[in-house]
Design an enzyme around this catalytic site. Sequence first.
Site, PDB file in Angstrom:
ATOM      1  N   ASP A 116     -31.208 -24.839  40.926  1.00 28.08           N
ATOM      2  CA  ASP A 116     -31.107 -25.798  39.833  1.00 28.08           C
ATOM      3  C   ASP A 116     -30.826 -27.203  40.373  1.00 28.08           C
ATOM      4  O   ASP A 116     -31.186 -27.518  41.510  1.00 28.08           O
ATOM      5  CB  ASP A 116     -30.026 -25.356  38.846  1.00 28.08           C
ATOM      6  CG  ASP A 116     -30.417 -25.649  37.405  1.00 28.08           C
ATOM      7  OD1 ASP A 116     -30.462 -26.838  37.050  1.00 28.08           O
ATOM      8  OD2 ASP A 116     -30.679 -24.704  36.649  1.00 28.08           O
TER       9      ASP A 116
ATOM     10  N   SER B 287     -33.845 -22.777  29.318  1.00 24.86           N
ATOM     11  CA  SER B 287     -33.021 -22.910  30.521  1.00 24.86           C
ATOM     12  C   SER B 287     -31.661 -22.269  30.347  1.00 24.86           C
ATOM     13  O   SER B 287     -31.068 -21.782  31.311  1.00 24.86           O
ATOM     14  CB  SER B 287     -32.828 -24.393  30.874  1.00 24.86           C
ATOM     15  OG  SER B 287     -33.966 -24.933  31.478  1.00 24.86           O
TER      16      SER B 287
ATOM     17  N   HIS C 275     -27.623 -30.159  34.102  1.00 24.79           N
ATOM     18  CA  HIS C 275     -28.384 -28.927  33.905  1.00 24.79           C
ATOM     19  C   HIS C 275     -27.865 -27.770  34.760  1.00 24.79           C
ATOM     20  O   HIS C 275     -27.603 -26.677  34.268  1.00 24.79           O
ATOM     21  CB  HIS C 275     -29.856 -29.210  34.217  1.00 24.79           C
ATOM     22  CG  HIS C 275     -30.809 -28.155  33.763  1.00 24.79           C
ATOM     23  ND1 HIS C 275     -31.111 -27.051  34.522  1.00 24.79           N
ATOM     24  CD2 HIS C 275     -31.549 -28.043  32.636  1.00 24.79           C
ATOM     25  CE1 HIS C 275     -31.996 -26.308  33.881  1.00 24.79           C
ATOM     26  NE2 HIS C 275     -32.289 -26.879  32.735  1.00 24.79           N
TER      27      HIS C 275
END
Length: 748
Positions: A148, A533, A223
Amino acid sequence: MGFVKGNSKACLFIGFLFILNHVFAQESGNEERKVYVVYLGERQHDDPKLVTKSHRKMLKSVLGSSEAARESLIYNYKHGFSGFAARLTESQAKKLSDRPDVFSVASNRKVQLQATRVGEYMGLSPIYPKGILHDTNMGSEVVIGVLDTGIWPESRAFSDEGLGPIPKHWKGKCVAGEDFDPAKHCNKKLIGAKYFLDGWDVKNKGINLTEDEYRSPRGYKQHGTLCASIAASSFVPNASVSGLAPGVMRGSAPKARIAMYKVSWQTTGGSRIADCVKAFDEAINDGVDVISVSLAPDGPPFKPYNAIGEDLELGSFHAVTKGVPVVTGSGNDGPTAYTVVNAAPWFITVGATSLDRAFYVDVTLGNNLTIMGQAFYTDKEVFGDLVYAEDTEASKSELLREKVVLTFVKEETDVLHTISGSNAKGLIIARSSDYISETSFPYPAVLVDYEVGTKILKYIRSASSPTAKISGGKTLVGRPKATTVAGFSCRGPNSASPAILKPDVVAPGAMILGADVSDNPHAKGFAIATGTSFATPVVSGIVALLRALHPDWSPAALKSALMTTAWRSDPNGEPIFAEGFPRKLADPFDYGAGLVNAERARDPGLVYDMNLDDYIHYFCASGYNDTAISVLTGKPTKCSSPLPSILDLNYPAITIPDIKEEVSLSRTVTNVGPVDSVYRAVVEPPPGIKIVVEPETLVFNSSTKKLGFKVRVSTSYKSNTGYFFGSFTWTDGTRNVTIPLSVRTRVS
């Protein structure tokens, strides 16, 4: 540009998949050089040094000298499989692709990024004295590798309080970098942290990263931190975002360990395949137990991605064949059909649903009608004149000033164009959706559906001086909030391999609370986010728990357990709907086998297992030639003639995209429940479809743990149809092993 070894059929099947972005261009004579990923399949040597030496020798044969080979080389992939990333001209890449020992050569395309309620919603409560959390010590011996944007190690989500020693099988490490000190930032929770940037640096030497980026495992972009926390956050009390979603934050596997592999960068606009493949290679060698990848290909929504050598499939295939399950998202381009990505059969591909939770405000109109709408707004009450934006096209900004504005939009981003610079007091957004993104508007932005929006518009039309009052926000949990497959979640069918159902399962991914990158005064280290996600790490954590409970199960067995036990209704027994135009009951192309049910998955009874031979079956059925498959798998292969049917792949779903008359297919199930078990077949056939199972009863004992069966499918339709859906179940009276059926008649 990409090159794949294979016969003409293989080229027809996958050649068009290699329409790639030309990146990292660099002049070399009259021909530009770019980064290519050269994939060689299984390792020919156990010693990584010998693997690296063979890569240099191969490059030397094309580039002409050892020095040129050394300068060209960016990454060696030498642990889980063999390959390398290097700067090459197109003609040099073509020469390499022509070698019989090279499976594929692909340019360095880009891939993009794709809680306080999730655990309770899915029946994963730590207060239960029994259950999968209790029986696995919450995943304490499992390592989840996360590919990520990096991680914010100071977050309370990654506290190691109460954790025991690092699992003995772990061989990885934390790597130092900008504002990241392993001695300070790693602990018994965050046990691995690496970053991969060479695929970008080779083109951009001397060019700094953006001001808010770190050349280290630390990720400024939230994220990666969110995804890692959703999978395996420690218990964090008093979590909320401005009072919304209050409670104790924890991951699906609260005591699992985390290894972050930073592959996505704000500066580079995403991830490069060379870096991703290197991260897979390192993760396999480090000893991760599960890999969570909330990334997806960057490209047109209808472009099929499942060729080996492209995107995430390459590294993930070797992870899976070495026993490491790989969980990834279905993409965020729904609800249109044929948009699902990450569709290779070895992935656990996850779509996204809503939760039974909403953040809402009351909108009270001047006629005293009060309407509930969704909003991320917790400030003071707002009152003002109510206007319809589409009535005020001229001098828009001035006419909307200090007003509460109603607007109808298809996408939430359209709102910015509608009220840009208006200085409105409040906004009511009417659209067909069950979720709202966290906005940066300095006033309440309230989401309602089209039907409610129409009621508000009728009030505006009927009142001489319409007004609206918007209250501060609250959190609503439980009924009557229905579970829906989110509109953004990509849908099947799988355009690359229509007989392989994708997505596999769904999990909550809309408005999920997780850890943020900083302890800012507004959110206090938490954020609420939406996307597949964030459904992905929900499942990654559950797979970690299953892995702890069943360490000898293959990745395919783990996926089968998830699919055959999934809910086809929500946890309250209510139907699952699918957002779209219009909303409808969800079907397998929306939710795969259904909503993940961790407690049932721990004891599925039977599993549809797959090993290397099954994947070879898939490659043969898909048109790859013998040489390509042998290079890819490291196992000498000769496909049968005629080629095997892809319908016979031992997948825990039956999808028949083209049936004219009768079709016969086979499956094999392995008993992982009580030794002496008897299962009988129960079929819910799709409308107009006849299903016959042979045999109708399976009898297992100490010497019979695996049994095959045939399924004969025929249609009564005499013209082309759309898909019809049903299900097929093996039941022993206690365990129901259910797979979805999807059938389409094609007679012309």
